[in-house]
Design a protein around this motif. Structure first.
Motif, PDB file in Angstrom:
ATOM      1  N   GLN A 102      39.716 100.192  15.135  1.00 27.48           N
ATOM      2  CA  GLN A 102      40.109 101.579  15.355  1.00 27.48           C
ATOM      3  C   GLN A 102      41.380 101.937  14.582  1.00 27.48           C
ATOM      4  N   TRP A 103      42.373 101.049  14.547  1.00 35.02           N
ATOM      5  CA  TRP A 103      43.683 101.404  13.998  1.00 35.02           C
ATOM      6  C   TRP A 103      43.943 100.901  12.587  1.00 35.02           C
TER       7      TRP A 103
ATOM      8  N   GLU B  69      38.242  95.471  18.675  1.00 36.13           N
ATOM      9  CA  GLU B  69      37.974  96.903  18.780  1.00 36.13           C
ATOM     10  C   GLU B  69      39.212  97.719  18.376  1.00 36.13           C
ATOM     11  N   GLU B  70      40.383  97.329  18.874  1.00 35.18           N
ATOM     12  CA  GLU B  70      41.621  98.027  18.512  1.00 35.18           C
ATOM     13  C   GLU B  70      41.913  97.894  17.025  1.00 35.18           C
TER      14      GLU B  70
END
Length: 186
Positions: free
Chosen positions: A86-87, A82-83
């Protein structure tokens, strides 16, 4: 708007070298926030030429890199899926540039920059001098690096991109104030 202090305070942590780095982190971010204050959305998303970075993309990069450095180097873990989703666009930019043009106001970027810095500073409150200088297997296969260098490198990257933001702002102003402005193919 926050004001630069022109002083680095010592005694906030158990080690002066960490205090020194925290002061550098704080000053670099305040200077970035001052540099982008009140930029209109049209200027945030303007591209000098197709494929060029925008101010918004550079701000998304600064935020994403800060989250990455906090997670990987301070917390000592890998990004979750997920991170990473996102990034990654902000970290890589390049092919993700179109999705980094968000048509959001400067204040939205300021909120993101402040939040990423708050999270980093909170995480840094938990480190010791041993964490700060411990060898990390990254960057150089022979010497590795340490958290002190990784955070210095993160600040160096922000300052470098702040210079790019300054150049984009000058190009934008020149382009929008001069009807004879011509884009030169580099």
């Amino acid at each position: 708007m926050e004001k630069r202090r022109f002083i680095i305070e010592f005694g906030k942590t158990q080690d002066h070298s960490i205090d020194y780095l925290l002061g550098i982190l704080e000053d670099a971010r305040i200077t970035t926030l001052q540099a982008i204050a009140n930029i209109p959305t049209a200027e945030i998303d303007w591209q000098f030429q197709e494929g060029w970075n925008t101010i918004g993309a550079l701000l998304a990069h600064i935020t994403a890199i800060e989250h990455y450095f906090r997670i990987e180097f301070v917390e000592g873990r890998k990004l979750t899926d997920e991170e990473n989703n996102q990034w990654l666009p902000g970290m890589e930019m390049g092919p993700y540039l179109p999705q980094l043009i968000k048509k959001q106001p400067t204040d939205a970027y300021i909120i993101e920059l402040k939040e990423s810095r708050r999270m980093l500073m909170e995480a840094l409150q938990k480190i010791t001098f041993t964490n700060f200088v411990k060898r990390i297997e990254d960057y150089d296969p022979v010497t590795g690096c340490n958290l002190a260098w990784a955070l210095y490198h993160m600040v160096e990257d922000e300052i470098y991109h702040r210079g790019q933001i300054s150049i984009i702002r000058k190009l934008y102003k020149s382009h929008h104030s001069n009807p004879n402005f011509k884009v030169v193919d580099f």
